[in-house]
Design an enzyme around this catalytic site. Structure first.
Site, PDB file in Angstrom:
ATOM      1  N   CYS A  45      36.127  43.511  45.292  1.00  0.00           N
ATOM      2  CA  CYS A  45      35.802  42.121  44.960  1.00  0.00           C
ATOM      3  C   CYS A  45      35.824  41.998  43.486  1.00  0.00           C
ATOM      4  O   CYS A  45      35.411  42.951  43.241  1.00  0.00           O
ATOM      5  CB  CYS A  45      35.036  41.480  46.593  1.00  0.00           C
ATOM      6  SG  CYS A  45      33.680  43.233  45.934  1.00  0.00           S
ATOM      7  N   ASN A  99      36.929  49.187  35.358  1.00  0.00           N
ATOM      8  CA  ASN A  99      37.962  48.469  36.166  1.00  0.00           C
ATOM      9  C   ASN A  99      37.696  46.545  36.556  1.00  0.00           C
ATOM     10  O   ASN A  99      38.710  45.558  37.029  1.00  0.00           O
ATOM     11  CB  ASN A  99      38.788  49.170  37.000  1.00  0.00           C
ATOM     12  CG  ASN A  99      38.814  50.368  36.985  1.00  0.00           C
ATOM     13  OD1 ASN A  99      39.873  50.198  35.620  1.00  0.00           O
ATOM     14  ND2 ASN A  99      38.832  51.216  37.328  1.00  0.00           N
ATOM     15  N   HIS A 145      35.342  45.375  38.309  1.00  0.00           N
ATOM     16  CA  HIS A 145      35.835  45.500  39.876  1.00  0.00           C
ATOM     17  C   HIS A 145      34.348  46.011  40.734  1.00  0.00           C
ATOM     18  O   HIS A 145      33.564  47.021  39.965  1.00  0.00           O
ATOM     19  CB  HIS A 145      36.839  46.011  40.396  1.00  0.00           C
ATOM     20  CG  HIS A 145      38.080  45.671  40.417  1.00  0.00           C
ATOM     21  ND1 HIS A 145      39.227  46.161  39.377  1.00  0.00           N
ATOM     22  CD2 HIS A 145      38.649  44.197  40.768  1.00  0.00           C
ATOM     23  CE1 HIS A 145      39.925  45.105  39.159  1.00  0.00           C
ATOM     24  NE2 HIS A 145      39.797  44.176  40.398  1.00  0.00           N
TER      25      HIS A 145
END
Length: 414
Positions: free
Chosen positions: A354, A317, A319
């Protein structure tokens, strides 16, 4: 040319020098023509001493060196021989060749059956690296892991990141084996259509014993409903050799829209798909409801800044993987404590994600003992915070550390 060579290898007749004094030829490599021998009749057949009947190739007489002619009268040629000439008794003697081939195959089969494919160590099990299987009425997923040499730390035992990777792997394989995995990371087909993904909100782990290199652990995982829009996943880790429970873990998952990055309710069509896999059971761990302390540069004892994700830290994804957060949290943990203590329990709360361009800061505060006496302290508790450079919280956590036994303490100066 090949065919000629192959034929000559079976039609060779030894020279007269290879015959013994009794007129019997050496049988090795010779052709059996016993059916062609004729019986002497009133001296009309003249055979020279040490003679041998000439061989025939393709029905014609072969004039080979050292061969001896046999003369017969015209009247004798019409008389029938004692051994009739047939196709069978004119064939070469293949028995020796077939016996040799049979012996080779039997010897090879015996050697193959004598090979010992069973593991020699009692703690090894068959297929320890398989994708696992469904057990307990289809509600629990079980998978085995062997601890590799690159998964252990300086104290010669598996790291906490290794343990967490095993938990994450079994969770995904559970979803995959149930047929609920789509292109998204842990998304069902219905979730994929609505751009929904599961994200972890809270994780609690208790480690009673860390496995070492070569150990095989058995991980069980299952899911339960948590509230109206949440899902709880539990894990139980055992030592395959002793059956001893070494790790227990519980986590809370919520649904998020991967486009808007906002939390979402569980759609009814998604709920109907996953509810048959829910287990009606209590959490494997009692929830630690204590509030996590908020840290900053003034309240933290240790600060590590400038942490940035690498490309290998990202999941599908795009991330940062959840396990990577644990490594960043421990970046600010005091080395004196980690040398003499082992991580006993951990509670994490995930606040935000993040990405690849994020710059983070890790903060740790030690409570329960003086910072200067970490090497001799019994049990140590720490508060942690991982935040972005602008101050936004990413992960808050609490860890509890217990003293290592002398046998598990590793001297880094040696």
């Amino acid at each position: 040319m090949v065919a000629t060579s192959a034929t000559s290898s079976f039609s060779h007749v030894p020279s007269s020098s290879s015959l013994d004094t009794n007129g019997k030829g050496n049988r090795v490599g010779s052709t059996n023509f016993a059916g062609l021998n004729s019986t002497p009749s009133s001296g009309r057949t003249k055979v020279k001493p040490n003679a041998q009947a000439p061989p025939k190739i393709n029905g014609k007489k072969a004039n080979l060196p050292g061969s001896v002619e046999i003369s017969k009268s015209d009247n004798e040629t019409s008389q029938p021989a004692h051994a009739p000439r047939t196709f069978i008794n004119q064939l070469p003697d293949w028995s020796m060749l077939l016996a040799a081939i049979t012996t080779i195959f039997l010897a090879a089969e015996k050697q193959w059956m004598m090979l010992d494919w069973k593991p020699r160590r009692s703690d090894m099990i068959m297929d320890p690296f398989g994708l696992g299987r469904i057990v307990q009425d289809g509600l629990v997923f079980r998978q085995n892991f062997s601890i590799r040499s690159y998964e252990i730390g300086a104290d010669r035992s598996a790291s906490i990141e290794t343990v967490m990777n095993h938990l994450q792997e079994t969770a995904l394989n559970h979803v995959k084996s149930a047929g609920l995995l789509e292109n998204g990371f842990g998304s069902t087909p219905e979730m994929f259509k609505k751009n929904l993904i599961w994200v972890v909100a809270r994780t609690q782990v208790v480690v009673d014993k860390y496995p070492t290199w070569g150990d095989v652990v058995e991980v069980d995982t299952w899911v339960s409903q948590s509230g109206k829009n949440g899902m709880r996943r539990d894990w139980l880790v055992r030592d395959c050799n002793t059956g001893e429970i070494v790790t227990r873990a519980s986590s809370l998952w919520v649904m998020m829209n991967k486009l808007t990055r906002r939390l979402s309710k569980i759609p009814e069509e998604v709920r109907g798909k996953i509810e048959p896999y829910f287990v009606n059971s209590d959490p494997i761990l009692a929830e630690d409801s204590r509030k996590l302390t908020k840290l900053d540069e003034k309240t933290a004892d240790y600060v590590r800044s400038g942490l940035t994700p690498r490309w290998s830290d990202l999941d599908v994804n795009q991330h940062v993987n959840n396990v990577k957060y644990i490594g960043w949290i421990l970046e600010s943990a005091p080395v004196e404590m980690m040398e003499k203590h082992k991580l006993k329990s951990m509670t994490l709360e995930y606040r935000r994600e993040c990405g690849r361009d994020s710059v983070l800061q890790s903060l740790t505060a030690v409570s329960g003992c003086d910072v200067g006496s970490l090497g001799t302290a019994g049990e140590v508790e720490c508060q942690h915070l991982l935040r972005l450079q602008d101050g936004a919280e990413v992960v808050k956590g609490r860890t509890v550390w217990s003293s290592k036994t002398p046998s598990t303490t590793w001297d880094t100066t040696s």
